[in-house]
Design a protein around this motif. Structure first.
Motif, PDB file in Angstrom:
ATOM      1  N   GLU A 154      41.179  55.988  52.182  1.00  0.00           N
ATOM      2  CA  GLU A 154      40.697  55.888  53.555  1.00  0.00           C
ATOM      3  C   GLU A 154      41.126  54.544  54.144  1.00  0.00           C
ATOM      4  N   ARG A 155      40.794  54.359  55.393  1.00  0.00           N
ATOM      5  CA  ARG A 155      41.190  53.161  56.133  1.00  0.00           C
ATOM      6  C   ARG A 155      40.753  51.875  55.430  1.00  0.00           C
ATOM      7  N   ALA A 156      39.516  51.808  54.955  1.00  0.00           N
ATOM      8  CA  ALA A 156      39.022  50.588  54.299  1.00  0.00           C
ATOM      9  C   ALA A 156      39.857  50.252  53.060  1.00  0.00           C
ATOM     10  N   GLY A 157      40.223  51.260  52.295  1.00  0.00           N
ATOM     11  CA  GLY A 157      41.058  51.035  51.126  1.00  0.00           C
ATOM     12  C   GLY A 157      42.434  50.509  51.494  1.00  0.00           C
ATOM     13  N   LEU A 158      42.988  51.029  52.581  1.00  0.00           N
ATOM     14  CA  LEU A 158      44.291  50.536  53.045  1.00  0.00           C
ATOM     15  C   LEU A 158      44.203  49.078  53.482  1.00  0.00           C
ATOM     16  N   PHE A 159      43.142  48.740  54.197  1.00  0.00           N
ATOM     17  CA  PHE A 159      42.968  47.350  54.621  1.00  0.00           C
ATOM     18  C   PHE A 159      42.800  46.428  53.416  1.00  0.00           C
ATOM     19  N   ASP A 160      42.066  46.888  52.403  1.00  0.00           N
ATOM     20  CA  ASP A 160      41.903  46.084  51.183  1.00  0.00           C
ATOM     21  C   ASP A 160      43.253  45.858  50.508  1.00  0.00           C
ATOM     22  N   TYR A 161      44.075  46.899  50.454  1.00  0.00           N
ATOM     23  CA  TYR A 161      45.390  46.775  49.818  1.00  0.00           C
ATOM     24  C   TYR A 161      46.296  45.833  50.617  1.00  0.00           C
ATOM     25  N   LEU A 162      46.281  45.957  51.938  1.00  0.00           N
ATOM     26  CA  LEU A 162      47.084  45.059  52.772  1.00  0.00           C
ATOM     27  C   LEU A 162      46.619  43.618  52.610  1.00  0.00           C
ATOM     28  N   ALA A 163      45.314  43.401  52.521  1.00  0.00           N
ATOM     29  CA  ALA A 163      44.797  42.046  52.308  1.00  0.00           C
ATOM     30  C   ALA A 163      45.230  41.512  50.945  1.00  0.00           C
ATOM     31  N   TRP A 164      45.208  42.366  49.928  1.00  0.00           N
ATOM     32  CA  TRP A 164      45.645  41.963  48.592  1.00  0.00           C
ATOM     33  C   TRP A 164      47.110  41.542  48.625  1.00  0.00           C
ATOM     34  N   ARG A 165      47.946  42.334  49.301  1.00  0.00           N
ATOM     35  CA  ARG A 165      49.366  41.990  49.399  1.00  0.00           C
ATOM     36  C   ARG A 165      49.566  40.689  50.161  1.00  0.00           C
ATOM     37  N   THR A 166      48.782  40.470  51.200  1.00  0.00           N
ATOM     38  CA  THR A 166      48.886  39.230  51.965  1.00  0.00           C
ATOM     39  C   THR A 166      48.497  38.039  51.107  1.00  0.00           C
ATOM     40  N   ARG A 167      47.404  38.164  50.368  1.00  0.00           N
ATOM     41  CA  ARG A 167      46.971  37.067  49.486  1.00  0.00           C
ATOM     42  C   ARG A 167      48.036  36.712  48.460  1.00  0.00           C
ATOM     43  N   HIS A 168      48.823  37.685  48.049  1.00  0.00           N
ATOM     44  CA  HIS A 168      49.831  37.441  47.019  1.00  0.00           C
ATOM     45  C   HIS A 168      51.212  37.182  47.593  1.00  0.00           C
ATOM     46  N   ALA A 218      49.388  53.417  45.025  1.00  0.00           N
ATOM     47  CA  ALA A 218      48.749  54.365  44.116  1.00  0.00           C
ATOM     48  C   ALA A 218      48.311  53.674  42.827  1.00  0.00           C
ATOM     49  N   ARG A 219      49.146  52.795  42.301  1.00  0.00           N
ATOM     50  CA  ARG A 219      48.801  52.085  41.072  1.00  0.00           C
ATOM     51  C   ARG A 219      47.669  51.104  41.319  1.00  0.00           C
ATOM     52  N   TRP A 220      47.669  50.462  42.487  1.00  0.00           N
ATOM     53  CA  TRP A 220      46.587  49.555  42.839  1.00  0.00           C
ATOM     54  C   TRP A 220      45.271  50.319  42.961  1.00  0.00           C
ATOM     55  N   PRO A 225      59.152  36.236  44.547  1.00  0.00           N
ATOM     56  CA  PRO A 225      59.405  37.655  44.294  1.00  0.00           C
ATOM     57  C   PRO A 225      59.234  38.025  42.819  1.00  0.00           C
ATOM     58  N   ALA A 226      59.665  37.163  41.916  1.00  0.00           N
ATOM     59  CA  ALA A 226      59.525  37.452  40.479  1.00  0.00           C
ATOM     60  C   ALA A 226      58.051  37.529  40.086  1.00  0.00           C
ATOM     61  N   GLU A 227      57.240  36.635  40.633  1.00  0.00           N
ATOM     62  CA  GLU A 227      55.808  36.667  40.321  1.00  0.00           C
ATOM     63  C   GLU A 227      55.144  37.918  40.891  1.00  0.00           C
ATOM     64  N   ARG A 228      55.585  38.361  42.070  1.00  0.00           N
ATOM     65  CA  ARG A 228      55.033  39.590  42.641  1.00  0.00           C
ATOM     66  C   ARG A 228      55.445  40.811  41.814  1.00  0.00           C
ATOM     67  N   ARG A 229      56.675  40.819  41.288  1.00  0.00           N
ATOM     68  CA  ARG A 229      57.093  41.914  40.398  1.00  0.00           C
ATOM     69  C   ARG A 229      56.219  41.951  39.157  1.00  0.00           C
ATOM     70  N   GLN A 230      55.955  40.782  38.570  1.00  0.00           N
ATOM     71  CA  GLN A 230      55.101  40.727  37.388  1.00  0.00           C
ATOM     72  C   GLN A 230      53.687  41.201  37.718  1.00  0.00           C
ATOM     73  N   LEU A 231      53.186  40.829  38.874  1.00  0.00           N
ATOM     74  CA  LEU A 231      51.871  41.273  39.304  1.00  0.00           C
ATOM     75  C   LEU A 231      51.840  42.798  39.416  1.00  0.00           C
ATOM     76  N   GLY A 232      52.871  43.378  40.001  1.00  0.00           N
ATOM     77  CA  GLY A 232      52.954  44.830  40.114  1.00  0.00           C
ATOM     78  C   GLY A 232      53.049  45.520  38.769  1.00  0.00           C
ATOM     79  N   GLN A 233      53.720  44.890  37.820  1.00  0.00           N
ATOM     80  CA  GLN A 233      53.851  45.480  36.486  1.00  0.00           C
ATOM     81  C   GLN A 233      52.525  45.494  35.735  1.00  0.00           C
ATOM     82  N   ARG A 234      51.605  44.615  36.122  1.00  0.00           N
ATOM     83  CA  ARG A 234      50.296  44.573  35.460  1.00  0.00           C
ATOM     84  C   ARG A 234      49.333  45.618  36.013  1.00  0.00           C
ATOM     85  N   LEU A 235      49.697  46.294  37.096  1.00  0.00           N
ATOM     86  CA  LEU A 235      48.839  47.337  37.645  1.00  0.00           C
ATOM     87  C   LEU A 235      48.820  48.536  36.703  1.00  0.00           C
ATOM     88  N   ALA A 236      47.844  49.402  36.890  1.00  0.00           N
ATOM     89  CA  ALA A 236      47.715  50.604  36.067  1.00  0.00           C
ATOM     90  C   ALA A 236      48.941  51.496  36.231  1.00  0.00           C
TER      91      ALA A 236
END
Length: 151
Positions: A108-122, A94-96, A44-55
């Motif tokens: 759009e749908r493709a962007g949502l799938f990309d974001y869900l895949a990114w979250r899964t990878r992390h 939104a930041r992603w 969880p701490a690493e995911r918080r840091q990852l989120g903090q690095r987003l725009a």
């Protein structure tokens, strides 16, 4: 830092196609020679840091998000913890997006799938992804009701 765990993930290639039913099970009960792809599961701490690095959150996305949260609070009386979770999840998206494709309004749908895949990878948990999907359903339903989205 932190403890590193590994998890096998990825779609199986059962009978030459992608088997959506077995995307998270190991080994795939249908195909024992499942092609293993390793993904780092963060803490969880690493995911918080990852989120903090987003725009930073763009002003238009922030205003749209606040309007949505005010509306669902007034209409449904959601608890403060639920509103905070929806805010965090939607701000993360939104930041992603960082304004690509019009930010939250244009995703759009493709962007949502990309974001869900990114979250899964992390390594976000299935429970976190389910909460995100709940927030997304409510957010997009609000957009349709306001006439900002067609679907």
């Amino acid at each position: 830092g932190g403890a590193v765990r590994w998890r096998l993930q990825g779609p199986c290639r059962w009978r030459g196609g992608t088997c959506a039913e077995h995307t998270q099970s190991w080994p795939c009960p249908q195909w024992p020679s499942y092609p293993a792809r390793m993904a780092l599961v963060s803490t969880p701490a690493e995911r918080r840091q990852l989120g903090q690095r987003l725009a930073e959150l763009r002003a238009d996305d922030g205003a749209r998000l606040q309007r949505f949260l005010d509306a669902i609070w007034a209409e449904n009386g959601l608890a403060r913890a639920t509103l905070d979770s929806y805010r965090r999840d939607l701000e993360g998206l939104a930041r992603w997006m960082d304004g690509r494709a019009g930010g939250l309004a244009g995703i759009e749908r493709a962007g949502l799938f990309d974001y869900l895949a990114w979250r899964t990878r992390h390594g976000w948990s299935p429970r976190s992804k389910a909460r995100l999907l709940s927030a997304l359903r409510a957010f997009f339903a609000d957009g349709v009701r306001r006439g900002e989205r067609s679907e």
